[in-house]
Design a protein around this motif. Structure first.
Motif, mmCIF file in Angstrom:
data_model
loop_
_atom_site.group_PDB
_atom_site.id
_atom_site.type_symbol
_atom_site.label_atom_id
_atom_site.label_comp_id
_atom_site.label_asym_id
_atom_site.label_seq_id
_atom_site.Cartn_x
_atom_site.Cartn_y
_atom_site.Cartn_z
ATOM 1 N N SER A 36 0.834 -1.195 0.000
ATOM 2 C CA SER A 36 0.000 0.000 0.000
ATOM 3 C C SER A 36 0.873 1.251 0.000
ATOM 4 C CB SER A 36 -0.916 0.001 1.224
ATOM 5 O OG SER A 36 -0.162 -0.005 2.425
ATOM 6 N N ILE A 37 0.423 2.283 -0.684
ATOM 7 C CA ILE A 37 1.162 3.534 -0.766
ATOM 8 C C ILE A 37 0.343 4.646 -0.138
ATOM 9 C CG2 ILE A 37 2.390 2.804 -2.847
ATOM 10 C CD1 ILE A 37 0.479 4.485 -4.483
ATOM 11 N N ASP A 38 1.025 5.726 0.246
ATOM 12 C CA ASP A 38 0.329 6.855 0.861
ATOM 13 C C ASP A 38 -0.103 7.844 -0.220
ATOM 14 O OD1 ASP A 38 2.639 8.261 0.173
ATOM 15 O OD2 ASP A 38 3.473 8.159 2.185
ATOM 16 N N ILE A 39 -0.866 8.842 0.197
ATOM 17 C CA ILE A 39 -1.426 9.787 -0.763
ATOM 18 C C ILE A 39 -0.337 10.637 -1.403
ATOM 19 C CG2 ILE A 39 -1.918 11.496 1.024
ATOM 20 C CD1 ILE A 39 -3.907 10.784 -2.248
ATOM 21 N N GLU A 40 0.743 10.917 -0.672
ATOM 22 C CA GLU A 40 1.841 11.704 -1.241
ATOM 23 C C GLU A 40 2.493 10.964 -2.404
ATOM 24 O OE1 GLU A 40 5.766 14.126 0.355
ATOM 25 O OE2 GLU A 40 5.185 12.272 1.375
ATOM 26 N N THR A 41 2.737 9.672 -2.225
ATOM 27 C CA THR A 41 3.317 8.874 -3.297
ATOM 28 C C THR A 41 2.344 8.737 -4.463
ATOM 29 O OG1 THR A 41 4.605 7.626 -1.659
ATOM 30 C CG2 THR A 41 4.385 6.658 -3.855
ATOM 31 N N ASP A 46 -9.033 11.008 -2.942
ATOM 32 C CA ASP A 46 -7.772 10.475 -2.432
ATOM 33 C C ASP A 46 -7.718 8.952 -2.587
ATOM 34 O OD1 ASP A 46 -6.891 12.976 -1.791
ATOM 35 O OD2 ASP A 46 -6.997 12.736 0.384
ATOM 36 N N ILE A 49 -4.966 6.810 -4.863
ATOM 37 C CA ILE A 49 -4.164 5.717 -4.304
ATOM 38 C C ILE A 49 -4.403 4.437 -5.085
ATOM 39 C CG2 ILE A 49 -3.914 4.212 -2.288
ATOM 40 C CD1 ILE A 49 -4.311 6.696 -0.534
ATOM 41 N N THR A 93 -1.541 2.671 -7.316
ATOM 42 C CA THR A 93 -1.157 1.306 -6.953
ATOM 43 C C THR A 93 -1.228 0.392 -8.172
ATOM 44 O OG1 THR A 93 -1.937 1.603 -4.677
ATOM 45 C CG2 THR A 93 -1.708 -0.658 -5.469
#
Length: 221
Positions: free
Chosen positions: A4-9, A74, A78, A82
């Motif tokens: 899982s990645i964050d919103i910044e990424t 958001d 994501i 992803t």
């Protein structure tokens, strides 16, 4: 496997690799971005007004598009980012700090906003890309002008600044004079070999835009 990645990424991936989004994802992104902008002025935003939708053609009423945004913009970003990482991980360059591994502010950043570490010393020269050509049975050549700095054969040209995940080795360096009216300048052709055909397609789109890229001492992971 992509974790899982964050919103910044997610914002980083979508900002720099939007060309890897599906048509539906691109439409959903346009809808989300336009809706957010219009909602800043509630007095003019009428989501059900047909004339308004016609004026702003980035607003969609397609159920398939709206379903992508059902959990908010958001969550959509994501999810899309992803998927891009899962399907195109070899084409994505995440510009992270060599010291703390945090995400840099932009794809071209050379200093970490988190720990302050700088990797500017890896940059040897700045190269303005003006064109490219590929002679028969020879390497691809990037044609342009060195704006500052110095380098030599065996160094690397950083195409990640063009959203291409490649830092090919400079195999050949050729020089030629270019004349236009009363102006004369020296063009440099950099011969490279290790770039994929899919990345070459993207390179063709930006090669005539006078884009600035770095020539670096060593490749970055």
């Amino acid at each position: 496997m992509v974790h899982s990645i964050d919103i910044e990424t997610a914002h980083y991936i979508i900002n720099y690799y939007a060309h890897l989004m599906t048509d539906q994802e691109q439409t959903a992104l346009k809808h989300a971005s336009t809706s957010s902008m219009l909602q800043l002025n509630q007095s003019i935003f009428q989501d059900t007004n047909p004339a308004y939708k016609q004026k702003y053609d980035w607003i969609s009423d397609d159920p398939a598009i709206l379903s992508l945004l059902a959990n908010g913009s958001d969550a959509f970003r994501i999810s899309a980012a992803t998927r891009i990482l899962q399907e195109h991980h070899h084409r994505i360059f995440i510009n992270s700090c060599p010291r703390c591994s945090q995400l840099a502010r932009t794809i071209a950043a050379r200093q970490c906003r988190h720990c302050g570490h700088s990797w500017h010393d890896n940059t040897l020269a700045r190269f303005k890309l003006r064109n490219y050509f590929r002679p028969d049975n020879k390497p691809l050549f990037l044609l342009g002008e060195v704006m500052k700095g110095d380098f030599q054969k065996g160094h690397y040209i950083d195409l990640t600044m063009l959203h291409i995940n490649a830092q090919p080795r400079i195999e050949q360096v050729e020089f030629s004079l270019h004349r236009q009216q009363d102006n004369t300048w020296e063009n440099i052709a950099l011969g490279i070999s290790d770039i994929s055909e899919e990345d070459l397609v993207l390179l063709k789109k930006v090669a005539h835009q006078d884009r600035m890229i770095d020539i670096i001492r060593q490749r970055r992971a």
